[in-house]
Design a protein around this motif. Structure first.
Motif, mmCIF file in Angstrom:
data_model
loop_
_atom_site.group_PDB
_atom_site.id
_atom_site.type_symbol
_atom_site.label_atom_id
_atom_site.label_comp_id
_atom_site.label_asym_id
_atom_site.label_seq_id
_atom_site.Cartn_x
_atom_site.Cartn_y
_atom_site.Cartn_z
ATOM 1 N N THR A 83 -48.526 74.115 46.147
ATOM 2 C CA THR A 83 -47.841 72.828 46.079
ATOM 3 C C THR A 83 -47.892 71.907 47.188
ATOM 4 O OG1 THR A 83 -45.945 74.421 44.807
ATOM 5 C CG2 THR A 83 -45.380 71.977 45.765
ATOM 6 N N ILE A 84 -48.010 72.335 48.383
ATOM 7 C CA ILE A 84 -48.280 71.325 49.333
ATOM 8 C C ILE A 84 -49.705 70.828 49.264
ATOM 9 C CG2 ILE A 84 -48.808 71.291 52.006
ATOM 10 C CD1 ILE A 84 -46.986 73.629 52.213
ATOM 11 N N GLY A 85 -50.777 71.473 49.083
ATOM 12 C CA GLY A 85 -52.039 70.845 48.673
ATOM 13 C C GLY A 85 -52.102 69.724 47.482
ATOM 14 N N ALA A 86 -51.373 69.960 46.482
ATOM 15 C CA ALA A 86 -51.374 69.097 45.140
ATOM 16 C C ALA A 86 -50.610 68.010 45.587
ATOM 17 C CB ALA A 86 -50.715 69.851 43.884
ATOM 18 N N VAL A 87 -49.226 67.955 46.224
ATOM 19 C CA VAL A 87 -48.563 66.801 46.716
ATOM 20 C C VAL A 87 -49.148 65.917 47.678
ATOM 21 C CG1 VAL A 87 -46.186 66.068 47.509
ATOM 22 C CG2 VAL A 87 -46.539 68.130 45.730
ATOM 23 N N LEU A 105 -45.043 67.532 55.052
ATOM 24 C CA LEU A 105 -45.950 68.431 54.564
ATOM 25 C C LEU A 105 -46.984 68.940 55.771
ATOM 26 C CD1 LEU A 105 -47.218 66.605 51.211
ATOM 27 C CD2 LEU A 105 -45.758 68.536 51.244
ATOM 28 N N MET A 106 -47.148 68.044 56.551
ATOM 29 C CA MET A 106 -47.801 68.514 57.740
ATOM 30 C C MET A 106 -46.933 69.545 58.581
ATOM 31 S SD MET A 106 -50.673 67.244 57.738
ATOM 32 C CE MET A 106 -51.225 67.789 59.428
ATOM 33 N N LEU A 107 -45.800 69.371 58.602
ATOM 34 C CA LEU A 107 -44.559 70.257 59.136
ATOM 35 C C LEU A 107 -44.746 71.803 58.358
ATOM 36 C CD1 LEU A 107 -42.590 71.127 61.255
ATOM 37 C CD2 LEU A 107 -40.974 70.165 59.798
ATOM 38 N N ALA A 108 -44.812 71.676 57.229
ATOM 39 C CA ALA A 108 -44.772 72.731 56.469
ATOM 40 C C ALA A 108 -46.478 73.639 56.667
ATOM 41 C CB ALA A 108 -44.796 72.460 54.859
ATOM 42 N N LEU A 155 -56.819 78.766 51.451
ATOM 43 C CA LEU A 155 -57.808 78.657 50.589
ATOM 44 C C LEU A 155 -56.911 77.994 49.142
ATOM 45 C CD1 LEU A 155 -59.818 81.820 50.523
ATOM 46 C CD2 LEU A 155 -60.531 79.586 51.052
ATOM 47 N N ALA A 156 -55.742 78.467 48.825
ATOM 48 C CA ALA A 156 -55.110 78.069 47.779
ATOM 49 C C ALA A 156 -54.608 76.757 48.198
ATOM 50 C CB ALA A 156 -53.741 78.724 47.490
ATOM 51 N N LEU A 157 -54.472 76.447 49.316
ATOM 52 C CA LEU A 157 -54.215 74.716 49.701
ATOM 53 C C LEU A 157 -55.286 73.828 49.662
ATOM 54 C CD1 LEU A 157 -51.975 73.468 52.610
ATOM 55 C CD2 LEU A 157 -54.167 72.411 52.316
ATOM 56 N N ILE A 158 -56.368 74.465 49.886
ATOM 57 C CA ILE A 158 -57.538 73.667 49.775
ATOM 58 C C ILE A 158 -57.910 73.331 48.370
ATOM 59 C CG2 ILE A 158 -60.135 73.618 50.238
ATOM 60 C CD1 ILE A 158 -59.459 74.838 52.915
ATOM 61 N N CYS A 159 -57.885 74.545 47.456
ATOM 62 C CA CYS A 159 -58.044 74.312 46.289
ATOM 63 C C CYS A 159 -57.178 73.149 45.337
ATOM 64 C CB CYS A 159 -58.406 75.573 45.478
ATOM 65 S SG CYS A 159 -59.425 76.616 45.764
ATOM 66 N N SER A 160 -56.144 73.461 45.553
ATOM 67 C CA SER A 160 -55.116 72.367 45.067
ATOM 68 C C SER A 160 -55.265 71.093 45.243
ATOM 69 C CB SER A 160 -53.735 72.917 45.134
ATOM 70 O OG SER A 160 -53.394 72.950 46.545
ATOM 71 N N LEU A 161 -55.540 70.820 46.659
ATOM 72 C CA LEU A 161 -55.969 69.585 47.222
ATOM 73 C C LEU A 161 -56.988 68.789 46.445
ATOM 74 C CD1 LEU A 161 -55.571 68.472 50.957
ATOM 75 C CD2 LEU A 161 -57.573 67.855 49.642
#
Length: 305
Positions: A55-59, A75-78, A122-128
């Motif tokens: 969610t963080i990477g997508a938003v 988001l950076m804090l998250a 990895l999940a963050l990078i893929c969604s981003l």
């Protein structure tokens, strides 16, 4: 600004990114008899944290595009909180050490905690990457944007997993069954004296139900890895936890040849599965040494590292 953020176009991109990122995280959860986590609650926690990371990477790209800098700061804090994932996992496993007959050891626990943290990234990078790819496609071509937003992140995931995948014991050692025997009260595993076992009942149990395993390094780097007590403790822990421990577990390292052996009386007796398990035990990061540094010290190259 709010209208743009909640538009159907952006919502579709965010939803696609979340699905891709969460799917990437789920694909990295290898549930088996060796690798942690292997229980429903542990898997559920990993899926939820992967969903949050996705969610963080997508938003994130949408907040930049709409100049929502307050959202960017949040988001950076998250993202910083993902460091707590490693800390929490380390504390949880350290608490469980008291209940283990053969503890994991600090080196293994540190490796597990780092792995959990890195897989969330990895999940963050893929969604981003998914949302970014969809944003870069010119025009309004959903039939092109969505497939690209799904395929490209999973190609990146494949490459990242290859880059971050660690080595295993079987990559640099030969793992084979060994003969358990006694000379007087001295227990031998092949030709290595292990320990003194004085009770006749214990000797009989080891001879009848025990399994001996010999791990022989093929390279200089393999000898260095097996010299690390944390690496040997990891092997012993996985063997005892997976197959159960009926009574005895002895191990010894051969200082001359760098070999490592152990004898175990397991609850579940499966020699082939035990050898396969030992070969699949991960090489801990704390035992690895770069090829460049090894060569600078005058040691021969090692293909097993």
């Amino acid at each position: 600004m709010a209208q743009d953020l909640l538009s159907a176009e952006y919502m579709t991109m965010i939803a696609t990114g979340i699905i891709v990122g969460t799917g990437a995280r789920i694909s990295t959860i290898k549930e088996d008899t060796r690798q942690y986590p292997s229980y429903p609650n542990g898997v559920f926690i990993n899926v939820v944290t992967g969903l949050i990371a996705a969610t963080i990477g997508a938003v994130f790209p949408i907040t930049l595009l709409t100049k929502n800098f307050v959202g960017v700061s949040f988001l950076m804090l998250a993202v910083q909180q993902f460091r707590d994932v490693r800390k929490t996992e380390r504390e949880s496993l350290n608490d469980l050490e008291k209940t283990e007959f053969t503890p994991r050891g600090s080196a293994y626990i540190d490796g597990i905690a780092k792995t959990f943290e890195s897989r969330n990234y990895l999940a963050l990078i893929c969604s981003l990457l998914s949302v970014t790819v969809m944003l870069l496609v010119p025009g309004d071509h959903w039939l092109l944007e969505v497939p690209l937003g799904v395929v490209i992140p999973f190609i990146a995931l494949y490459l990242l997993r290859r880059c971050t995948k660690g080595k295993k014991i079987g990559d640099f050692t030969d793992v084979k069954l060994a003969v358990i025997r006694f000379e007087g009260s001295m227990l031998y595993v092949d030709d290595i004296p292990v320990t003194n076992v004085g009770l006749p009942e214990a000797q009989e149990l080891l001879l009848q139900e025990g399994i001996g395993v010999m791990i022989s390094p093929r390279t200089v780097g393999g000898q260095v890895a097996l010299a690390n007590y944390g690496q040997r403790q990891t092997v012993i822990h996985e063997a005892a936890r997976t197959f159960g421990l009926k009574r005895y577990l002895y191990m010894r390292r051969d200082f001359r040849q760098g070999r490592f052996c152990f004898a175990i009386v397991p609850i579940r007796r499966d020699e082939g599965a035990l050898l396969e398990l030992v070969a699949e035990v991960p090489l801990l990061e704390s035992t690895r040494k770069s090829e460049r540094l090894r060569n600078s010290e005058g040691l021969p190259p090692s293909k097993g590292d």
